[in-house]
Motif scaffolding. Sequence first.
Motif, PDB file in Angstrom:
ATOM      1  N   ALA A 219       0.747  -1.181  -0.044  1.00  0.00           N
ATOM      2  CA  ALA A 219      -0.038   0.071  -0.141  1.00  0.00           C
ATOM      3  C   ALA A 219       0.878   1.140  -0.058  1.00  0.00           C
ATOM      4  CB  ALA A 219      -0.728   0.080   1.099  1.00  0.00           C
ATOM      5  N   PHE A 220       1.999   1.172   0.453  1.00  0.00           N
ATOM      6  CA  PHE A 220       2.860   2.512   0.622  1.00  0.00           C
ATOM      7  C   PHE A 220       4.340   2.048   0.499  1.00  0.00           C
ATOM      8  CE2 PHE A 220       5.202   5.718   2.947  1.00  0.00           C
ATOM      9  CZ  PHE A 220       4.284   6.822   3.052  1.00  0.00           C
ATOM     10  N   LEU A 221       4.967   2.660  -0.505  1.00  0.00           N
ATOM     11  CA  LEU A 221       6.561   2.580  -0.652  1.00  0.00           C
ATOM     12  C   LEU A 221       7.150   3.827  -0.496  1.00  0.00           C
ATOM     13  CD1 LEU A 221       8.188   0.570  -3.227  1.00  0.00           C
ATOM     14  CD2 LEU A 221       9.020   2.602  -2.633  1.00  0.00           C
ATOM     15  N   MET A 222       8.065   4.164   0.374  1.00  0.00           N
ATOM     16  CA  MET A 222       8.540   5.484   0.139  1.00  0.00           C
ATOM     17  C   MET A 222      10.123   5.303   0.654  1.00  0.00           C
ATOM     18  SD  MET A 222       8.190   8.536   3.323  1.00  0.00           S
ATOM     19  CE  MET A 222       9.110   7.589   4.295  1.00  0.00           C
ATOM     20  N   VAL A 223      11.007   5.964  -0.204  1.00  0.00           N
ATOM     21  CA  VAL A 223      12.392   6.067  -0.094  1.00  0.00           C
ATOM     22  C   VAL A 223      12.786   7.585   0.062  1.00  0.00           C
ATOM     23  CG1 VAL A 223      14.482   5.543  -0.930  1.00  0.00           C
ATOM     24  CG2 VAL A 223      12.726   4.083  -1.420  1.00  0.00           C
ATOM     25  N   THR A 224      13.398   7.923   0.833  1.00  0.00           N
ATOM     26  CA  THR A 224      13.801   9.292   1.370  1.00  0.00           C
ATOM     27  C   THR A 224      15.100   9.543   1.954  1.00  0.00           C
ATOM     28  OG1 THR A 224      12.980  11.390   2.071  1.00  0.00           O
ATOM     29  CG2 THR A 224      12.682   9.565   3.361  1.00  0.00           C
ATOM     30  N   THR A 225      15.744  10.798   1.714  1.00  0.00           N
ATOM     31  CA  THR A 225      17.023  11.216   2.573  1.00  0.00           C
ATOM     32  C   THR A 225      16.385  12.409   3.245  1.00  0.00           C
ATOM     33  OG1 THR A 225      17.610  12.518   0.663  1.00  0.00           O
ATOM     34  CG2 THR A 225      18.570  10.418   0.676  1.00  0.00           C
ATOM     35  N   LEU A 226      15.152  12.942   3.275  1.00  0.00           N
ATOM     36  CA  LEU A 226      14.512  13.865   4.052  1.00  0.00           C
ATOM     37  C   LEU A 226      14.483  13.342   5.535  1.00  0.00           C
ATOM     38  CD1 LEU A 226      11.647  14.920   2.105  1.00  0.00           C
ATOM     39  CD2 LEU A 226      13.689  16.128   2.149  1.00  0.00           C
ATOM     40  N   GLN A 227      14.540  14.156   6.448  1.00  0.00           N
ATOM     41  CA  GLN A 227      14.524  13.829   8.021  1.00  0.00           C
ATOM     42  C   GLN A 227      13.291  14.415   8.480  1.00  0.00           C
ATOM     43  OE1 GLN A 227      18.043  15.039  10.101  1.00  0.00           O
ATOM     44  NE2 GLN A 227      19.352  14.091   8.804  1.00  0.00           N
ATOM     45  N   ARG A 228      12.448  14.979   8.191  1.00  0.00           N
ATOM     46  CA  ARG A 228      11.169  15.565   8.447  1.00  0.00           C
ATOM     47  C   ARG A 228      10.102  15.236   7.299  1.00  0.00           C
ATOM     48  NH1 ARG A 228      10.671  21.397   9.900  1.00  0.00           N
ATOM     49  NH2 ARG A 228       8.927  20.799  11.126  1.00  0.00           N
ATOM     50  N   SER A 244      22.894   7.033   4.335  1.00  0.00           N
ATOM     51  CA  SER A 244      21.975   6.031   3.206  1.00  0.00           C
ATOM     52  C   SER A 244      20.520   6.605   3.251  1.00  0.00           C
ATOM     53  CB  SER A 244      22.268   4.746   3.559  1.00  0.00           C
ATOM     54  OG  SER A 244      23.739   4.236   3.670  1.00  0.00           O
ATOM     55  N   MET A 245      20.123   6.011   2.382  1.00  0.00           N
ATOM     56  CA  MET A 245      18.389   6.257   2.168  1.00  0.00           C
ATOM     57  C   MET A 245      17.486   5.394   3.060  1.00  0.00           C
ATOM     58  SD  MET A 245      18.893   5.673  -1.917  1.00  0.00           S
ATOM     59  CE  MET A 245      19.416   4.063  -1.844  1.00  0.00           C
ATOM     60  N   GLN A 246      16.484   5.870   3.258  1.00  0.00           N
ATOM     61  CA  GLN A 246      15.600   5.307   4.348  1.00  0.00           C
ATOM     62  C   GLN A 246      14.343   4.753   3.618  1.00  0.00           C
ATOM     63  OE1 GLN A 246      15.296   7.440   8.355  1.00  0.00           O
ATOM     64  NE2 GLN A 246      15.547   9.127   6.782  1.00  0.00           N
ATOM     65  N   LEU A 247      13.992   3.361   3.557  1.00  0.00           N
ATOM     66  CA  LEU A 247      13.013   2.745   2.898  1.00  0.00           C
ATOM     67  C   LEU A 247      11.801   2.634   4.049  1.00  0.00           C
ATOM     68  CD1 LEU A 247      11.703   1.025   0.675  1.00  0.00           C
ATOM     69  CD2 LEU A 247      12.735  -0.715   1.624  1.00  0.00           C
ATOM     70  N   LEU A 248      10.760   2.816   3.753  1.00  0.00           N
ATOM     71  CA  LEU A 248       9.619   2.523   4.522  1.00  0.00           C
ATOM     72  C   LEU A 248       8.490   1.841   3.527  1.00  0.00           C
ATOM     73  CD1 LEU A 248       7.894   2.563   7.005  1.00  0.00           C
ATOM     74  CD2 LEU A 248       6.802   4.711   6.526  1.00  0.00           C
ATOM     75  N   GLY A 276       3.612  -6.387   9.103  1.00  0.00           N
ATOM     76  CA  GLY A 276       3.436  -5.593   7.844  1.00  0.00           C
ATOM     77  C   GLY A 276       4.037  -4.389   7.398  1.00  0.00           C
ATOM     78  N   VAL A 277       4.825  -3.923   8.371  1.00  0.00           N
ATOM     79  CA  VAL A 277       5.644  -2.701   8.236  1.00  0.00           C
ATOM     80  C   VAL A 277       6.961  -2.962   8.193  1.00  0.00           C
ATOM     81  CG1 VAL A 277       6.081  -0.289   9.289  1.00  0.00           C
ATOM     82  CG2 VAL A 277       3.879  -1.221   9.479  1.00  0.00           C
ATOM     83  N   HIS A 278       7.709  -2.569   7.094  1.00  0.00           N
ATOM     84  CA  HIS A 278       9.049  -2.850   6.911  1.00  0.00           C
ATOM     85  C   HIS A 278       9.821  -1.387   6.859  1.00  0.00           C
ATOM     86  CE1 HIS A 278       7.579  -6.604   5.760  1.00  0.00           C
ATOM     87  NE2 HIS A 278       6.812  -6.017   4.891  1.00  0.00           N
ATOM     88  N   LEU A 279      10.830  -1.257   7.735  1.00  0.00           N
ATOM     89  CA  LEU A 279      11.652  -0.128   7.603  1.00  0.00           C
ATOM     90  C   LEU A 279      13.297  -0.465   7.364  1.00  0.00           C
ATOM     91  CD1 LEU A 279      10.668   3.088   9.725  1.00  0.00           C
ATOM     92  CD2 LEU A 279      13.102   2.717   9.035  1.00  0.00           C
ATOM     93  N   GLU A 280      13.925  -0.173   6.536  1.00  0.00           N
ATOM     94  CA  GLU A 280      15.268  -0.347   6.407  1.00  0.00           C
ATOM     95  C   GLU A 280      16.028   1.038   5.786  1.00  0.00           C
ATOM     96  OE1 GLU A 280      16.330  -3.318   6.774  1.00  0.00           O
ATOM     97  OE2 GLU A 280      14.863  -4.637   6.900  1.00  0.00           O
ATOM     98  N   ARG A 281      17.504   0.893   6.053  1.00  0.00           N
ATOM     99  CA  ARG A 281      18.313   1.786   5.488  1.00  0.00           C
ATOM    100  C   ARG A 281      19.033   1.076   4.721  1.00  0.00           C
ATOM    101  NH1 ARG A 281      18.125   6.664   8.562  1.00  0.00           N
ATOM    102  NH2 ARG A 281      20.084   7.310   7.500  1.00  0.00           N
ATOM    103  N   GLY A 282      19.308   1.867   3.315  1.00  0.00           N
ATOM    104  CA  GLY A 282      20.556   1.001   2.442  1.00  0.00           C
ATOM    105  C   GLY A 282      21.229   1.939   1.483  1.00  0.00           C
ATOM    106  N   ASP A 283      22.128   1.345   1.005  1.00  0.00           N
ATOM    107  CA  ASP A 283      23.375   2.068   0.035  1.00  0.00           C
ATOM    108  C   ASP A 283      22.740   1.982  -1.325  1.00  0.00           C
ATOM    109  OD1 ASP A 283      24.741   3.526   1.994  1.00  0.00           O
ATOM    110  OD2 ASP A 283      25.860   1.560   2.141  1.00  0.00           O
ATOM    111  N   GLU A 284      21.779   0.666  -1.607  1.00  0.00           N
ATOM    112  CA  GLU A 284      21.258   0.788  -2.905  1.00  0.00           C
ATOM    113  C   GLU A 284      20.159  -0.270  -2.874  1.00  0.00           C
ATOM    114  OE1 GLU A 284      22.297  -2.102  -7.032  1.00  0.00           O
ATOM    115  OE2 GLU A 284      23.928  -0.986  -6.101  1.00  0.00           O
TER     116      GLU A 284
END
Length: 324
Positions: A219-228, A244-248, A276-284
């Motif tokens: 339902a929701f895919l977000m990749v961001t380098t924003l902090q707010r 790195s990038m934040q993935l939600l 059901g909620v996946h939160l990761e940080r990654g370089d690729e």
Amino acid sequence: MALVALLSNPRSTGNQSLLPRVRSFCAREKDIFHYEVEEVGQIGQALRTIARVKPKLLVLNGGDGTVQAALTELYHGDHFAGNPPPVAVLPNGKTNLIAHDLGAEGDPIVALERVLELARTDMAPNIVQRELISLTDGSAGGRAVLGMFLGGAGLADTILYCRDKIYPLGLPNGVAHFLALIMGLASILIGRRARFLPLPARPLTISVMKRGVLKGTFAFLMVTTLQRLLFSGNMPGAGQPTGSMQLLLIDRSLPALMRALVAAVRGRLGRYTLTGVHLERGDEIRIEGSRSSVILDGELFEADDNRPIILKPTPPVPFLRLAA
């Protein structure tokens, strides 16, 4: 030389009413060099001209799409001989995510006054570093597009629905976004295609280097380098200056969405595991799926099974934060 260079896109939605005020303000302030483009494709020429006046600060006046185009051109064009000035962003456009992250909210003219005030002092305490997201399709020699916020899966479908169906109604932004959210949730509840709802999300494969692979309908895919972000206070890990990038990623499930929303509102998203909620940080990060749309700062891209979208972070870029 100019203290501040201001790059405006008159075709940005917010500038239709704002630009006369901006022009009047700039006419009174000798320290501002104001350059207007007629279309996004002229931003490269604009930056070449701006580089000649050697500004202490570059200010972008347009929506997130304008900011994305300017950041891409700054990254590829090397107009400032490898030493571009810090970037400030005025609150403009429909969503203002980048401006919001940098503390620029409310009246754009008030924000511009604050920018000029800071530019006349030592800006160092207000300079923050942000990595950008570099988006390519993996092809050799392809030109990367740069941005700071990417939405995909059901989020992208809801954004497109809001843009195509709700914005033309002329409603206030807040009302339009609320209606889009309700229709997006209704699409999840109904679970099938309906003409009056956003398109149902398609299956995706999300690969995070050294973290693993996630497959499913989301339902929701977000990749961001924003902090707010607008829906919550700080992103998890926002205390890190870079990293790195934040993935939600949220499963296409109403309970999963509700769990994520409650955790975000309470400031606890990312502090503990949610089903059901996946939160990761990654370089690729690689996104694959048949004709699956993603939106990077307002610009639409499409992933496919044989042509994945590949996201990587850039080296940190200096920005001016208006809030203390």
